[in-house]
Structures are given as C-alpha cells and as structure tokens.
Design a protein around this motif. Structure first.
Motif, PDB file in Angstrom:
ATOM      1  N   ILE A 100       3.098  -2.655  12.135  1.00 30.14           N
ATOM      2  CA  ILE A 100       3.004  -2.823  10.689  1.00 30.14           C
ATOM      3  C   ILE A 100       4.385  -2.649  10.076  1.00 30.14           C
ATOM      4  O   ILE A 100       5.240  -1.958  10.653  1.00 30.14           O
ATOM      5  N   CYS A 101       4.612  -3.289   8.946  1.00 30.54           N
ATOM      6  CA  CYS A 101       5.885  -3.122   8.224  1.00 30.54           C
ATOM      7  C   CYS A 101       5.737  -1.979   7.229  1.00 30.54           C
ATOM      8  O   CYS A 101       4.873  -2.028   6.349  1.00 30.54           O
ATOM      9  N   GLU A 102       6.552  -0.960   7.382  1.00 32.29           N
ATOM     10  CA  GLU A 102       6.424   0.187   6.489  1.00 32.29           C
ATOM     11  C   GLU A 102       7.735   0.945   6.357  1.00 32.29           C
ATOM     12  O   GLU A 102       8.610   0.887   7.232  1.00 32.29           O
TER      13      GLU A 102
ATOM     14  N   ASN B  21       0.845  -1.195   0.000  1.00 30.58           N
ATOM     15  CA  ASN B  21       0.000   0.000   0.000  1.00 30.58           C
ATOM     16  C   ASN B  21       0.881   1.245   0.000  1.00 30.58           C
ATOM     17  O   ASN B  21       1.907   1.284   0.698  1.00 30.58           O
TER      18      ASN B  21
ATOM     19  N   ASN C  86       9.717   0.737   9.887  1.00 32.51           N
ATOM     20  CA  ASN C  86       9.016  -0.023  10.920  1.00 32.51           C
ATOM     21  C   ASN C  86       8.951  -1.482  10.498  1.00 32.51           C
ATOM     22  O   ASN C  86       8.533  -1.786   9.369  1.00 32.51           O
TER      23      ASN C  86
ATOM     24  N   SER D  12       3.636   0.436   2.830  1.00 33.00           N
ATOM     25  CA  SER D  12       3.430  -0.598   3.847  1.00 33.00           C
ATOM     26  C   SER D  12       3.142  -1.949   3.203  1.00 33.00           C
ATOM     27  O   SER D  12       2.652  -2.026   2.070  1.00 33.00           O
ATOM     28  N   TRP D  13       3.473  -3.001   3.949  1.00 28.17           N
ATOM     29  CA  TRP D  13       3.239  -4.382   3.522  1.00 28.17           C
ATOM     30  C   TRP D  13       2.228  -4.999   4.472  1.00 28.17           C
ATOM     31  O   TRP D  13       2.422  -4.999   5.677  1.00 28.17           O
ATOM     32  N   GLU D  14       1.146  -5.547   3.926  1.00 27.68           N
ATOM     33  CA  GLU D  14       0.123  -6.185   4.753  1.00 27.68           C
ATOM     34  C   GLU D  14      -0.312  -7.484   4.112  1.00 27.68           C
ATOM     35  O   GLU D  14      -0.417  -7.575   2.879  1.00 27.68           O
TER      36      GLU D  14
ATOM     37  N   VAL E  51       4.194   6.909   2.635  1.00 30.88           N
ATOM     38  CA  VAL E  51       4.317   5.690   3.432  1.00 30.88           C
ATOM     39  C   VAL E  51       4.047   4.472   2.550  1.00 30.88           C
ATOM     40  O   VAL E  51       3.012   4.389   1.888  1.00 30.88           O
TER      41      VAL E  51
ATOM     42  N   ARG F 130       8.995   4.944   5.400  1.00 36.03           N
ATOM     43  CA  ARG F 130       8.524   6.329   5.261  1.00 36.03           C
ATOM     44  C   ARG F 130       9.582   7.165   4.549  1.00 36.03           C
ATOM     45  O   ARG F 130      10.735   7.218   4.970  1.00 36.03           O
TER      46      ARG F 130
ATOM     47  N   GLU G 123       7.725  -5.478  11.779  1.00 37.66           N
ATOM     48  CA  GLU G 123       6.994  -6.282  12.752  1.00 37.66           C
ATOM     49  C   GLU G 123       7.895  -7.316  13.414  1.00 37.66           C
ATOM     50  O   GLU G 123       7.593  -7.796  14.502  1.00 37.66           O
TER      51      GLU G 123
END
Length: 347
Positions: A194-196, A115, A168, A126-128, A124, A198, A170
């Motif tokens: 969360i894995c992100e 995302n 960041n 991020s991986w989800e 940002v 920035r 996890e």
C-alpha cells in the motif's frame, strides 16, 4: 467513456506539461494525450483518467525519467488544486489539513481515496484506489501526490522530516534512489502492499501559529461548492457507482438507477448522452469488468457469474461476453489458466 467515469482536475495537467517543456512542446504532448489545451487552465474542467494515464506514460517515455512524478512537484502552484492548498496553509494543525485532504480528495481525482488513521503513536496517511476503478493508478501520479503532501507540510512546518517515520510505495524501486531520499529523508520501502506515509502523532497534533479559521471556512466553502458541481455534472461516474451497488440485487433497470439518483429516466438518458455515454454503455462496461474478475476465480461457475451480473441465462451472458472480448467465457477462462500455468513453469 473514461474508466468508469473517473476524472482528474484539469489544472493538474499544467505542472506536468511544464516539467516536460525541455523535451517536448506543449501542443505535441497534449495532442498525443488527447487533452484539449483550452480546458487545462480551468479548475472547473475535468480530464478523464484514461487521458491522464496516457499523459503520465508519455511523460516517462519522453523524459526518460522514471521519477518524473517528483520532478512535476517543482512546478505545482497553489491554484492547481483549487482551494485545497490555501485551506492547507490556514490549517490549525497538520491533522486538520490531512483530514481535509481526505474529505476533499475527489477535487483532485475521483479514482483515489486518502485515508487517515491512528496506529499506536503514529498517524498513517494512505492512498487507495476506489472499489470500482479497474486499473492501478500511474506510479508517477502517486509519487507526485505523496511528495506534494510533504512539500506542502514543509511550508508550514519546516521540521517535518524530523517527524516522518517511513514511506511505503507500491511502485518498483527507481534506477536511482537519490531524489526519493532527498524528498523524504526517512526509510522508504518500495514494492509495498500500500502507498502510505507514517508521521509521529505528536507532530500531527501540534498547534500551528499560522492557523486562520476564517480563511479555512472561506476555502472549505469553495471546496464544498466545487464538489457539489462535480457530483451534479459527473453523471457517468454516479451512474456507475449506483449500478455497482444494485448489481447484486438483480434490480438495476434504467428506471431504478434514475430513481436512486433522484432524477427521471428521461433525465438520466439526456445527461448521459451529454457526456457521450448511455445507460447500456455504462452497464456493459461494468458487467465486462466484473465478468473478467469472476472468471479469474476458477471456483465460480459460469452459470453463477451470469446470474450475478443480471443475465437471465448463461447463453445471454456468453453472447455478450463474446461480443466484448471475442471469446466465450469458457474460452477466456481456459486461456487464462493456460497462461498462468506457463508463467509458473517459466518461474
């Protein structure tokens, strides 16, 4: 069946086994991970997630390296991720490249989503995990993907580290921080929610002189074609997703699912059989996973759970659940509550 039918591009295995050559033969590691060595050189082949999880687990245990994901990135070449790397190199801005990575993330793995969003003066990434993927992905896979993104950006923007705000992760804090610090050169938070990554917004939107729209179009067409073939062939995953969507309606017969997929019921049966699965197998795996999640919520009555999962009565649900787990739903919930209470006391 693989975890809900999710898969990873087969050529992603190549840099992993290359990183493990000092510790183990390629034949041995692939045999232990139950991966066919003939398929890993073909980007059109896919590896089930359960085998990839096994491979990453073996990678850490064999190497003794709790940062093996970072080591793997040293062996990645442009063809390991199909046309994504080439499209990235031709991008007109980092934002364009990030959005393309998000759009085509299924080329690499169907279990995770990338995302990209703006937050004040930051961008940002991020991986989800996808909604119906029941397990946390390997920390080493996430380490590798995130580090590879930074290394890829560095190829076209060598000053990327001046524009990183924070990372960041996890995952737990590794035994030594040196490799993560050398990779990112910015504040790193472990055990995050969360894995992100920035970035500074102005950096992401900076025009790149290396951009080439024609090369981008060629590589995007290759990626679009790849996804079309993947979605056509990955019938187990597609069936799983339709079933999850239809479960709440109570109307999810094989005929209804087939209609949603745009094929006949007989065609669905044939395609699932070709993948070593069946409609009932896919349905049972989804029901079992969702039943466990519902039973973890002590305020959800077992009768309600049975109806949510499309069973005609509680007895049918109980029989199926006992077949899956060896316990009745009530026994499972009682044991879960007892185990949780024990953990609290130990803490």
């Amino acid at each position: 069946m693989a975890e809900y039918g999710h898969t990873t591009i087969a050529t992603w295995v190549l840099p992993i086994i290359e990183a493990l050559k000092p510790f183990c033969s390629t034949q041995e590691i692939l045999q232990r991970a139950e991966i066919d060595p003939k398929c890993i050189v073909d980007a059109n082949q896919r590896i089930p997630l359960e085998n990839m999880k096994k491979l990453w687990g073996l990678a850490e245990s064999i190497s003794g390296d709790d940062c093996i994901g970072l080591q793997v990135t040293k062996y990645v070449n442009h063809t390991n991720l199909h046309a994504l790397s080439y499209a990235h190199l031709a991008s007109s801005s980092i934002r364009e490249s990030l959005l393309r990575s998000a759009r085509f993330s299924e080329v690499v793995t169907t279990a995770m989503r990338i995302n990209v969003h703006d937050e004040q003066q930051q961008v940002v990434v991020s991986w989800e995990k996808v909604d119906n993927f029941p397990y946390d992905p390997s920390i080493h896979a996430i380490d590798a993907f995130m580090a590879l993104l930074i290394k890829s950006i560095r190829k076209i923007c060598p000053d990327v580290h001046h524009h990183l705000i924070s990372i960041n992760l996890e995952r737990h804090r590794p035994a030594t921080l040196e490799r993560h610090q050398l990779m990112y050169k910015c504040p790193i938070n472990f055990s995050a929610d969360i894995c992100e990554i920035r970035f500074k917004q102005e950096f992401v939107d900076r025009k790149l002189s290396s951009g080439n729209d024609e090369l981008v179009r060629v590589n995007e067409q290759a990626l679009i074609g790849y996804l079309e073939r993947l979605q056509k062939n990955d019938m187990v995953s597609m069936t799983s997703r339709v079933l999850v969507d239809l479960m709440a309606t109570g109307n999810f017969s094989q005929e209804v699912v087939a209609k949603e997929l745009g094929i006949s019921s007989r065609g669905l049966h044939r395609k699932l059989k070709e993948r070593g699965s069946s409609y009932q197998t896919v349905l049972d795996e989804i029901r079992q996973y969702q039943a466990v999640q519902y039973l973890k919520q002590n305020d959800t009555p077992i009768t309600s759970i049975a109806y949510k999962l499309g069973f005609c009565d509680t007895s049918s649900f109980s029989r199926s659940f006992k077949k899956w787990t060896g316990q009745s739903p009530r026994e499972f919930r009682t044991k879960l509550s007892r185990d949780t209470s024990t953990e609290i006391c130990l803490d």
